[in-house]
Write a protein that holds these residues in place. Sequence first.
Motif, PDB file in Angstrom:
ATOM      1  N   PHE A 137      26.957  -5.233 -66.700  1.00  0.00           N
ATOM      2  CA  PHE A 137      25.728  -5.074 -65.860  1.00  0.00           C
ATOM      3  C   PHE A 137      25.946  -5.703 -64.535  1.00  0.00           C
ATOM      4  CE2 PHE A 137      22.551  -4.549 -69.302  1.00  0.00           C
ATOM      5  CZ  PHE A 137      23.593  -4.868 -70.492  1.00  0.00           C
ATOM      6  N   PRO A 138      26.375  -4.698 -63.610  1.00  0.00           N
ATOM      7  CA  PRO A 138      26.516  -5.475 -62.157  1.00  0.00           C
ATOM      8  C   PRO A 138      25.521  -5.877 -61.511  1.00  0.00           C
ATOM      9  CG  PRO A 138      27.073  -2.830 -62.575  1.00  0.00           C
ATOM     10  CD  PRO A 138      26.440  -3.416 -63.613  1.00  0.00           C
ATOM     11  N   ILE A 139      25.601  -6.887 -60.863  1.00  0.00           N
ATOM     12  CA  ILE A 139      24.480  -7.738 -60.253  1.00  0.00           C
ATOM     13  C   ILE A 139      24.591  -7.590 -58.571  1.00  0.00           C
ATOM     14  CG2 ILE A 139      23.694 -10.161 -59.646  1.00  0.00           C
ATOM     15  CD1 ILE A 139      25.095 -10.825 -62.327  1.00  0.00           C
ATOM     16  N   PHE A 140      23.402  -6.782 -57.996  1.00  0.00           N
ATOM     17  CA  PHE A 140      23.642  -6.598 -56.724  1.00  0.00           C
ATOM     18  C   PHE A 140      22.780  -7.501 -55.505  1.00  0.00           C
ATOM     19  CE2 PHE A 140      24.326  -3.001 -59.362  1.00  0.00           C
ATOM     20  CZ  PHE A 140      25.027  -2.163 -58.663  1.00  0.00           C
ATOM     21  N   GLN A 141      23.273  -7.358 -54.596  1.00  0.00           N
ATOM     22  CA  GLN A 141      22.293  -8.083 -53.514  1.00  0.00           C
ATOM     23  C   GLN A 141      21.005  -7.148 -53.248  1.00  0.00           C
ATOM     24  OE1 GLN A 141      25.736 -10.178 -50.596  1.00  0.00           O
ATOM     25  NE2 GLN A 141      24.592  -8.304 -49.853  1.00  0.00           N
ATOM     26  N   PRO A 142      20.122  -7.884 -52.741  1.00  0.00           N
ATOM     27  CA  PRO A 142      18.879  -7.082 -52.552  1.00  0.00           C
ATOM     28  C   PRO A 142      18.918  -5.657 -51.638  1.00  0.00           C
ATOM     29  CG  PRO A 142      18.145  -9.189 -52.158  1.00  0.00           C
ATOM     30  CD  PRO A 142      20.015  -8.991 -52.224  1.00  0.00           C
ATOM     31  N   ASP A 143      20.300  -5.703 -50.897  1.00  0.00           N
ATOM     32  CA  ASP A 143      20.526  -4.475 -49.993  1.00  0.00           C
ATOM     33  C   ASP A 143      21.365  -3.682 -50.911  1.00  0.00           C
ATOM     34  OD1 ASP A 143      23.033  -5.677 -50.038  1.00  0.00           O
ATOM     35  OD2 ASP A 143      23.218  -6.077 -48.025  1.00  0.00           O
ATOM     36  N   GLY A 144      22.021  -3.766 -52.158  1.00  0.00           N
ATOM     37  CA  GLY A 144      22.694  -2.900 -52.927  1.00  0.00           C
ATOM     38  C   GLY A 144      24.015  -3.135 -52.722  1.00  0.00           C
ATOM     39  N   LYS A 145      24.695  -4.281 -52.358  1.00  0.00           N
ATOM     40  CA  LYS A 145      25.959  -4.653 -52.342  1.00  0.00           C
ATOM     41  C   LYS A 145      26.254  -5.314 -53.805  1.00  0.00           C
ATOM     42  CE  LYS A 145      27.334  -4.991 -47.544  1.00  0.00           C
ATOM     43  NZ  LYS A 145      27.461  -6.041 -46.367  1.00  0.00           N
ATOM     44  N   PRO A 146      27.357  -4.931 -54.469  1.00  0.00           N
ATOM     45  CA  PRO A 146      27.305  -5.632 -55.674  1.00  0.00           C
ATOM     46  C   PRO A 146      28.188  -6.806 -55.290  1.00  0.00           C
ATOM     47  CG  PRO A 146      29.145  -3.682 -55.635  1.00  0.00           C
ATOM     48  CD  PRO A 146      28.092  -3.642 -54.445  1.00  0.00           C
ATOM     49  N   VAL A 147      27.794  -8.038 -56.085  1.00  0.00           N
ATOM     50  CA  VAL A 147      28.497  -9.141 -56.050  1.00  0.00           C
ATOM     51  C   VAL A 147      29.027 -10.018 -57.159  1.00  0.00           C
ATOM     52  CG1 VAL A 147      27.176  -9.701 -53.800  1.00  0.00           C
ATOM     53  CG2 VAL A 147      26.172 -10.321 -55.951  1.00  0.00           C
ATOM     54  N   ALA A 148      28.361  -9.454 -58.075  1.00  0.00           N
ATOM     55  CA  ALA A 148      28.905 -10.079 -59.521  1.00  0.00           C
ATOM     56  C   ALA A 148      28.828  -9.185 -60.693  1.00  0.00           C
ATOM     57  CB  ALA A 148      28.308 -11.505 -59.405  1.00  0.00           C
ATOM     58  N   LEU A 149      29.269  -9.702 -61.720  1.00  0.00           N
ATOM     59  CA  LEU A 149      29.019  -8.938 -62.882  1.00  0.00           C
ATOM     60  C   LEU A 149      28.418  -9.729 -64.165  1.00  0.00           C
ATOM     61  CD1 LEU A 149      32.591  -7.096 -63.219  1.00  0.00           C
ATOM     62  CD2 LEU A 149      30.380  -6.282 -61.963  1.00  0.00           C
ATOM     63  N   GLY A 150      27.538  -9.121 -65.152  1.00  0.00           N
ATOM     64  CA  GLY A 150      27.488  -9.866 -66.342  1.00  0.00           C
ATOM     65  C   GLY A 150      27.982  -9.078 -67.425  1.00  0.00           C
ATOM     66  N   GLY A 151      28.800  -9.747 -68.256  1.00  0.00           N
ATOM     67  CA  GLY A 151      29.266  -8.822 -69.446  1.00  0.00           C
ATOM     68  C   GLY A 151      28.740  -9.312 -70.923  1.00  0.00           C
ATOM     69  N   ARG A 152      28.189  -8.287 -71.509  1.00  0.00           N
ATOM     70  CA  ARG A 152      27.780  -8.538 -72.744  1.00  0.00           C
ATOM     71  C   ARG A 152      28.628  -7.959 -73.813  1.00  0.00           C
ATOM     72  NH1 ARG A 152      24.571  -7.295 -77.096  1.00  0.00           N
ATOM     73  NH2 ARG A 152      22.667  -8.144 -77.438  1.00  0.00           N
ATOM     74  N   LEU A 153      28.901  -8.643 -75.010  1.00  0.00           N
ATOM     75  CA  LEU A 153      29.537  -8.101 -76.247  1.00  0.00           C
ATOM     76  C   LEU A 153      28.669  -7.242 -76.805  1.00  0.00           C
ATOM     77  CD1 LEU A 153      31.059 -11.511 -77.934  1.00  0.00           C
ATOM     78  CD2 LEU A 153      32.345  -9.857 -76.556  1.00  0.00           C
ATOM     79  N   VAL A 154      29.157  -6.138 -77.554  1.00  0.00           N
ATOM     80  CA  VAL A 154      28.644  -5.244 -78.157  1.00  0.00           C
ATOM     81  C   VAL A 154      28.920  -5.423 -79.511  1.00  0.00           C
ATOM     82  CG1 VAL A 154      28.607  -2.720 -78.719  1.00  0.00           C
ATOM     83  CG2 VAL A 154      28.753  -3.568 -76.313  1.00  0.00           C
ATOM     84  N   PRO A 155      27.994  -5.716 -80.264  1.00  0.00           N
ATOM     85  CA  PRO A 155      28.116  -5.606 -81.897  1.00  0.00           C
ATOM     86  C   PRO A 155      29.110  -4.852 -82.237  1.00  0.00           C
ATOM     87  CG  PRO A 155      25.805  -5.739 -81.352  1.00  0.00           C
ATOM     88  CD  PRO A 155      26.473  -5.505 -80.013  1.00  0.00           C
ATOM     89  N   TYR A 169      26.880 -13.464 -73.939  1.00  0.00           N
ATOM     90  CA  TYR A 169      26.990 -13.180 -72.415  1.00  0.00           C
ATOM     91  C   TYR A 169      27.965 -13.712 -71.634  1.00  0.00           C
ATOM     92  CZ  TYR A 169      22.738 -10.118 -72.427  1.00  0.00           C
ATOM     93  OH  TYR A 169      21.915  -9.171 -72.609  1.00  0.00           O
ATOM     94  N   ARG A 170      28.807 -13.067 -70.644  1.00  0.00           N
ATOM     95  CA  ARG A 170      29.457 -13.831 -69.721  1.00  0.00           C
ATOM     96  C   ARG A 170      29.342 -13.490 -68.377  1.00  0.00           C
ATOM     97  NH1 ARG A 170      35.314 -14.421 -71.544  1.00  0.00           N
ATOM     98  NH2 ARG A 170      34.801 -16.095 -72.273  1.00  0.00           N
ATOM     99  N   ASN A 171      29.295 -14.523 -67.379  1.00  0.00           N
ATOM    100  CA  ASN A 171      28.692 -14.102 -65.938  1.00  0.00           C
ATOM    101  C   ASN A 171      30.171 -14.299 -65.191  1.00  0.00           C
ATOM    102  OD1 ASN A 171      26.394 -12.642 -66.162  1.00  0.00           O
ATOM    103  ND2 ASN A 171      25.326 -14.859 -65.993  1.00  0.00           N
ATOM    104  N   SER A 172      30.105 -13.657 -63.864  1.00  0.00           N
ATOM    105  CA  SER A 172      31.191 -13.625 -62.939  1.00  0.00           C
ATOM    106  C   SER A 172      30.865 -15.268 -62.620  1.00  0.00           C
ATOM    107  CB  SER A 172      30.996 -12.899 -61.805  1.00  0.00           C
ATOM    108  OG  SER A 172      31.193 -11.866 -62.099  1.00  0.00           O
ATOM    109  N   PRO A 173      31.949 -16.034 -62.198  1.00  0.00           N
ATOM    110  CA  PRO A 173      31.793 -17.225 -61.835  1.00  0.00           C
ATOM    111  C   PRO A 173      31.196 -17.291 -60.181  1.00  0.00           C
ATOM    112  CG  PRO A 173      34.123 -16.673 -61.362  1.00  0.00           C
ATOM    113  CD  PRO A 173      33.386 -15.635 -62.220  1.00  0.00           C
ATOM    114  N   GLU A 174      30.892 -18.331 -59.665  1.00  0.00           N
ATOM    115  CA  GLU A 174      30.390 -18.282 -58.201  1.00  0.00           C
ATOM    116  C   GLU A 174      31.284 -17.755 -57.370  1.00  0.00           C
ATOM    117  OE1 GLU A 174      27.550 -21.160 -57.122  1.00  0.00           O
ATOM    118  OE2 GLU A 174      26.292 -20.192 -58.552  1.00  0.00           O
ATOM    119  N   THR A 175      31.131 -17.286 -56.402  1.00  0.00           N
ATOM    120  CA  THR A 175      32.117 -16.985 -55.233  1.00  0.00           C
ATOM    121  C   THR A 175      31.495 -17.145 -53.835  1.00  0.00           C
ATOM    122  OG1 THR A 175      31.688 -14.532 -55.392  1.00  0.00           O
ATOM    123  CG2 THR A 175      33.169 -15.131 -57.083  1.00  0.00           C
TER     124      THR A 175
END
Length: 646
Positions: free
Chosen positions: A200-218, A228-234
């Motif tokens: 699940f890409p995470i975007f800034q309000p202006d549409g630039k992707p800044v991080a990812l959320g990753g979900r395990l699929v059963p 769930y695992r998220n990108s670290p802070e950068t």
Amino acid sequence: MAIPDEDVAAVRAATDIVALIGEYTPLKRSGRRFVGLCPFHSEKSASFSVNAEEGLYYCFGCQASGDPITFLRAIEGCSFVEAVETLAARAGVAIRTDALGGNREERDKRQGLYDAMEKAVSFYHDRLLSHPDAARARQYLRSRGLEADTVKRFKLGWAPEGGNQLVRALKVPAAALAGAGLVVQGNYGPRDAFRGRLIFPIFQPDGKPVALGGRLVPGIGDGQGPKYRNSPETPIYQKRSTLYGLNLSRQQVVQTGEVIVCEGYTDVIGFFRVGLGRAVATCGTALTEDHFKLLSRFARRVVLAFDADGAGQSAAARFYEWEKRHELEVAVADLPAGEDPGELASKDPDRLRKAVEEARTYLDFRLRRVLSGGDLKSPEGRARLAEAALAVVAEHPNELVRDQYLNEVADTTRIGVEQLRPRLVSAVASQQAGVGRTTRKGAGVPAQEPRHEDDWRGGPPPSPAGPRRKPAPTPGQRAGRDALSLAIHEPAAMAGRLDASLFADPVQKEAFAALASAENLHEAIESAGDTAGELLVELANVDPSISPDQAVVALVRTAAVEMLIELEAEVRAAQQAEDAERILTTAPEIAWIKSELELFSDVGAGELAPIAVTEAAARLVAWLTQRRAGADGSEHEQSGVARTSS
Ligand SMILES: [Zn+2]
């Protein structure tokens, strides 16, 4: 300025300011301008004005003003260069980036991270859409009701299970991949940070992707790590100020003034699927004040769509504080117990929509929770319930609000209001005594001032960003404003009829001088000082209320009267000094001004002046201009003396 002026001017000219500002606050056409609620301060009636032709905005409530660049800087909190770059990209205008200033190294590094993230998002997205190894992930999404259009809209992705597929596929420097949190250092070199997960890409309000959320699929992989695992802070991603989905929901949030806040990415998607495209989610953190601050730019009301009761009293104190500070209303969606919005969207879309429609204020929600769970059969049970309910009501900082809920407690527990009220008062007192404790304990709770009962809403605004009041203008200033406004809106009708010397107000004088010597309004705004520049922007958003003739007459009349007072003082000074010659030259001038002014005396404010008056005004302008020019030169001293003695 690091970007060449002509590039900045080109970006400004190419920007549709109404479309830009319309993304933050709805604008309606009103005559030659557009008006709407100010996005910089909270208000009920529209005092925000946009002049589309000139590309300028002005708020009559808080005096926020400027052009598209100023607007973007203020609302997005970005730098001048960032604002120009964003607008340039938006309008498709090329700017000479080699001239960009700032911390070059820092900028390049951030840009490298954005590029890496952008490429990673595309890589994972393409993988999910078409690669055979994502077949089971696609199947899983379909089983949850997420079809291709949703996958594309949210740019969902699939991170393959292999160790370093992203590293190998992307032509991106290793440092940028690591810096963006996309790879981690393994025992045998760099490895993909996300493996065997839905992305699940995470975007800034202006549409630039800044991080990812990753979900395990059963059923895929061995279920390594947390669900769930998220990108670290950068450098480009801070959890406490980022909201998932805001890039897509912003438009509907602005239009409706309402935002739905959930806790999961699939919850956001669920809301979009039932037509409520105004949902966002926190990224693995609790709701922080930074989130509230961000949301207050777009929304007036926040609907919490998660179990808002879990966090208890310390959360309540925070919410009430933030409601007040950011002038947002917090409500809680009426979700069935144990259901999350993502699932409900598939199972019962109507119920999900109803949950938002019937959202209750935060206090109402908490109180109902308490009251519905109590034992009402015995007097002891009702007393316990009343105590518990009063404790919840006591959390609210406003006495009037508390008092209204007191009735509800009384009705449910069948205990009289008069008996409950003293207990509420003591509950409030003990909670306020305990505020310090809660504050230290609760993460992110701002230090609280002693509470004032009357400043819940509407009290004098404590923040410097709140509306400021200007003192009422003098008649001379009013005439100056009208004349300046006409010089902006109807330059042809005013050409050659005014002179800077007619303006007694120094800011107006400076604004007029800038306007008279510039090619266009924008050049004038830039060449004028800050205050004079702001005045020009403001007046560009004021429709002239009088005709050019009336404005000239009004301005000349006040300037002439002022000059008359000066001359009379000069004569008095000359009499004292027994300066006969001076008296002889000044007296006829006084007589002449008086006779000219007499022509004016029959013209009321706002009336149309007869030709004779307009002509007298022109004569006076010429004379005043000459006279002032003289006074500014050789007679400067003299005029100064005269002024102090009057
Ligand atoms: Zn405002």
